[in-house]
Design a protein around this motif. Structure first.
Motif, short mmCIF file in Angstrom:
data_model
loop_
_atom_site.label_atom_id
_atom_site.label_comp_id
_atom_site.label_asym_id
_atom_site.label_seq_id
_atom_site.Cartn_x
_atom_site.Cartn_y
_atom_site.Cartn_z
N MET A 194 0.83 -1.20 0.00
CA MET A 194 0.00 0.00 0.00
C MET A 194 0.87 1.26 0.00
O MET A 194 1.90 1.28 0.66
CB MET A 194 -0.90 -0.01 1.23
CG MET A 194 -2.32 0.41 0.90
SD MET A 194 -3.42 0.21 2.30
CE MET A 194 -3.93 -1.49 2.07
N SER A 195 0.44 2.26 -0.74
CA SER A 195 1.25 3.48 -0.82
C SER A 195 1.15 4.26 0.48
O SER A 195 0.12 4.26 1.12
CB SER A 195 0.72 4.37 -1.95
OG SER A 195 0.26 3.59 -3.01
N ASP A 196 2.26 4.90 0.87
CA ASP A 196 2.17 5.70 2.09
C ASP A 196 1.93 7.17 1.78
O ASP A 196 1.68 7.97 2.65
CB ASP A 196 3.42 5.51 2.98
CG ASP A 196 4.70 5.51 2.19
OD1 ASP A 196 4.66 5.91 1.01
OD2 ASP A 196 5.74 5.10 2.75
N LYS A 197 1.97 7.54 0.47
CA LYS A 197 1.77 8.95 0.11
C LYS A 197 0.64 9.04 -0.91
O LYS A 197 0.58 8.25 -1.84
CB LYS A 197 3.07 9.49 -0.49
CG LYS A 197 3.04 10.95 -0.80
CD LYS A 197 4.33 11.39 -1.50
CE LYS A 197 4.20 12.76 -2.15
NZ LYS A 197 3.34 12.80 -3.31
N LYS A 198 -0.26 9.98 -0.70
CA LYS A 198 -1.37 10.17 -1.63
C LYS A 198 -0.90 10.89 -2.89
O LYS A 198 -0.22 11.92 -2.81
CB LYS A 198 -2.44 11.02 -0.91
CG LYS A 198 -3.64 11.36 -1.76
CD LYS A 198 -4.61 10.22 -1.81
CE LYS A 198 -5.79 10.52 -2.72
NZ LYS A 198 -6.60 9.34 -3.01
N TYR A 206 -14.45 -2.25 -3.51
CA TYR A 206 -13.43 -2.18 -2.46
C TYR A 206 -12.26 -3.15 -2.71
O TYR A 206 -11.09 -2.72 -2.66
CB TYR A 206 -14.11 -2.43 -1.10
CG TYR A 206 -13.18 -2.53 0.05
CD1 TYR A 206 -12.46 -1.43 0.49
CD2 TYR A 206 -13.02 -3.74 0.73
CE1 TYR A 206 -11.59 -1.52 1.57
CE2 TYR A 206 -12.16 -3.84 1.81
CZ TYR A 206 -11.44 -2.73 2.22
OH TYR A 206 -10.60 -2.84 3.29
N PRO A 207 -12.51 -4.45 -3.03
CA PRO A 207 -11.35 -5.35 -3.20
C PRO A 207 -10.43 -4.92 -4.34
O PRO A 207 -9.20 -4.97 -4.21
CB PRO A 207 -11.98 -6.72 -3.52
CG PRO A 207 -13.42 -6.61 -3.23
CD PRO A 207 -13.80 -5.18 -3.09
N PHE A 208 -11.00 -4.48 -5.45
CA PHE A 208 -10.16 -4.04 -6.57
C PHE A 208 -9.48 -2.70 -6.26
O PHE A 208 -8.37 -2.44 -6.72
CB PHE A 208 -10.95 -4.00 -7.87
CG PHE A 208 -11.00 -5.33 -8.58
CD1 PHE A 208 -10.00 -5.70 -9.47
CD2 PHE A 208 -12.03 -6.23 -8.32
CE1 PHE A 208 -10.03 -6.94 -10.10
CE2 PHE A 208 -12.07 -7.46 -8.94
CZ PHE A 208 -11.06 -7.83 -9.84
N GLY A 209 -10.16 -1.85 -5.48
CA GLY A 209 -9.53 -0.59 -5.04
C GLY A 209 -8.30 -0.89 -4.21
O GLY A 209 -7.23 -0.31 -4.42
N LEU A 210 -8.45 -1.86 -3.28
CA LEU A 210 -7.32 -2.26 -2.43
C LEU A 210 -6.16 -2.80 -3.27
O LEU A 210 -4.99 -2.45 -3.04
CB LEU A 210 -7.75 -3.39 -1.49
CG LEU A 210 -8.29 -3.06 -0.10
CD1 LEU A 210 -8.63 -4.34 0.63
CD2 LEU A 210 -7.27 -2.26 0.71
N CYS A 255 -8.64 2.56 -1.64
CA CYS A 255 -7.61 3.22 -2.46
C CYS A 255 -7.07 4.44 -1.74
O CYS A 255 -7.58 5.55 -1.95
CB CYS A 255 -8.30 3.67 -3.74
SG CYS A 255 -7.56 3.02 -5.21
N LYS A 256 -6.06 4.27 -0.91
CA LYS A 256 -5.58 5.40 -0.11
C LYS A 256 -4.42 6.14 -0.79
O LYS A 256 -4.21 7.32 -0.56
CB LYS A 256 -5.16 4.94 1.30
CG LYS A 256 -6.30 4.28 2.09
CD LYS A 256 -7.51 5.20 2.23
CE LYS A 256 -8.69 4.54 2.92
NZ LYS A 256 -9.97 5.22 2.72
#
Ligand code: KIV
Length: 284
Positions: free
Chosen positions: A1-5, A29-33, A78-79
């Protein structure tokens, strides 16, 4: 997962640095993740969901409510990536006021980072008004699926000099109107290169050859989850549909043959409680 937007400014900076942008679609949600975990720069909640998720013939029937529902789910997973919500057909075509209102709904109710709309020169005033309202806009030119009927179907665009020039003009008009990037769909590779050279905002291609600033694909196409038709520009990186289908068929057989659930998937009752229950049932 990315730590920066990823921000709109990061997307614009990528072109200046010559760094290719990677974008895919997601609808839940699963594909966003997974798009987040794979390190996508941009995730589009596209109105292609009409075909690949809702089973509709095209994108025309997709509504604002569909889009908001799916954008909300993607945003939960998707963060890191910039999440763009697609404005559906007729949500921005009737009046500029309505376009601003609907772009605002995608941002406020879907909580995405930017919106996308289809169209070139004719939609420049609409784009300008949405951008002035404080909403980042991505353009979409070349083959525009919402109006594919008016373009004679899902065909390559810009194949003669006049049509190619119109697409370059579309890109310039959108850039002047304030878009932060443009999707360029289904055009000859050389035209992709010319549009990319003519524009200072990133051009993200889908069937526009390799000489653009980045690529986007519909995720359900690239993972082989939707095989009703596969456009020439799609590369299938895997075939996930047969894997899911086989799992469902094996589950069906297991249930019918009572090989599922087995002891591993069943709950036990403490011996003492079982003895008490047996007695209670016997005495009643
Ligand atoms: O709706 C969508 O998925 C799109 C992509 C094809 C760019 O517009």
């Amino acid at each position: 997962m990315s730590d920066k937007k990823v921000t709109v400014l990061d997307v614009q900076q990528a072109k200046k640095e010559g760094r290719k942008l990677v974008m895919c679609t997601a609808y839940d949600y699963p594909f966003g993740l997974m798009a987040d975990e794979a390190g996508m720069d941009i995730v589009l909640v596209g109105d292609s969901l009409g075909m690949v998720v809702l089973g509709l013939e095209g994108t025309v029937e997709v509504t604002m409510e569909h889009m908001i529902h799916h954008i909300k789910a993607v945003v939960q997973g998707c963060k890191g990536p910039l999440v763009i919500g697609d404005l559906p057909f007729m949500s921005y075509n009737i009046s500029i006021q309505e376009a601003i209102r609907n772009a605002g709904r995608l941002m406020k109710e879907g909580v995405c980072d930017a919106v996308k709309l289809e169209g070139g020169v004719d939609f420049a005033p609409t784009v300008e008004a949405i951008v002035k309202a404080g909403i980042p806009v991505q353009g979409h030119i070349g083959l525009t699926p919402q109006t594919a009927g008016a373009l004679g179907g899902f065909k390559t665009q810009g194949r003669d000099a006049m049509a190619a020039k119109r697409i370059i003009d579309d890109a310039k008009a959108l850039e002047h109107a304030g878009v932060f990037s443009i999707i360029l769909e289904a055009v000859p590779g050389l035209l992709g290169k010319l549009v990319t050279e003519a524009a200072s905002v990133p051009i993200i291609g889908i069937g526009a050859g390799p000489h653009v600033d980045g690529q986007v694909l519909v995720t359900h196409d690239l993972v082989g989850l939707f095989d009703k038709f596969i456009p020439k520009f799609v590369k299938q990186y895997t075939q996930i549909r047969p894997i899911i289908l086989e799992a469902l068929q094996r589950y069906k057989t297991d249930v019918q043959e009572v090989t599922f659930p087995g002891p591993k998937h069943s709950f036990n009752m403490p011996k003492k409680a079982l003895t008490q229950l047996r007695k209670m049932v016997h005495d009643s």
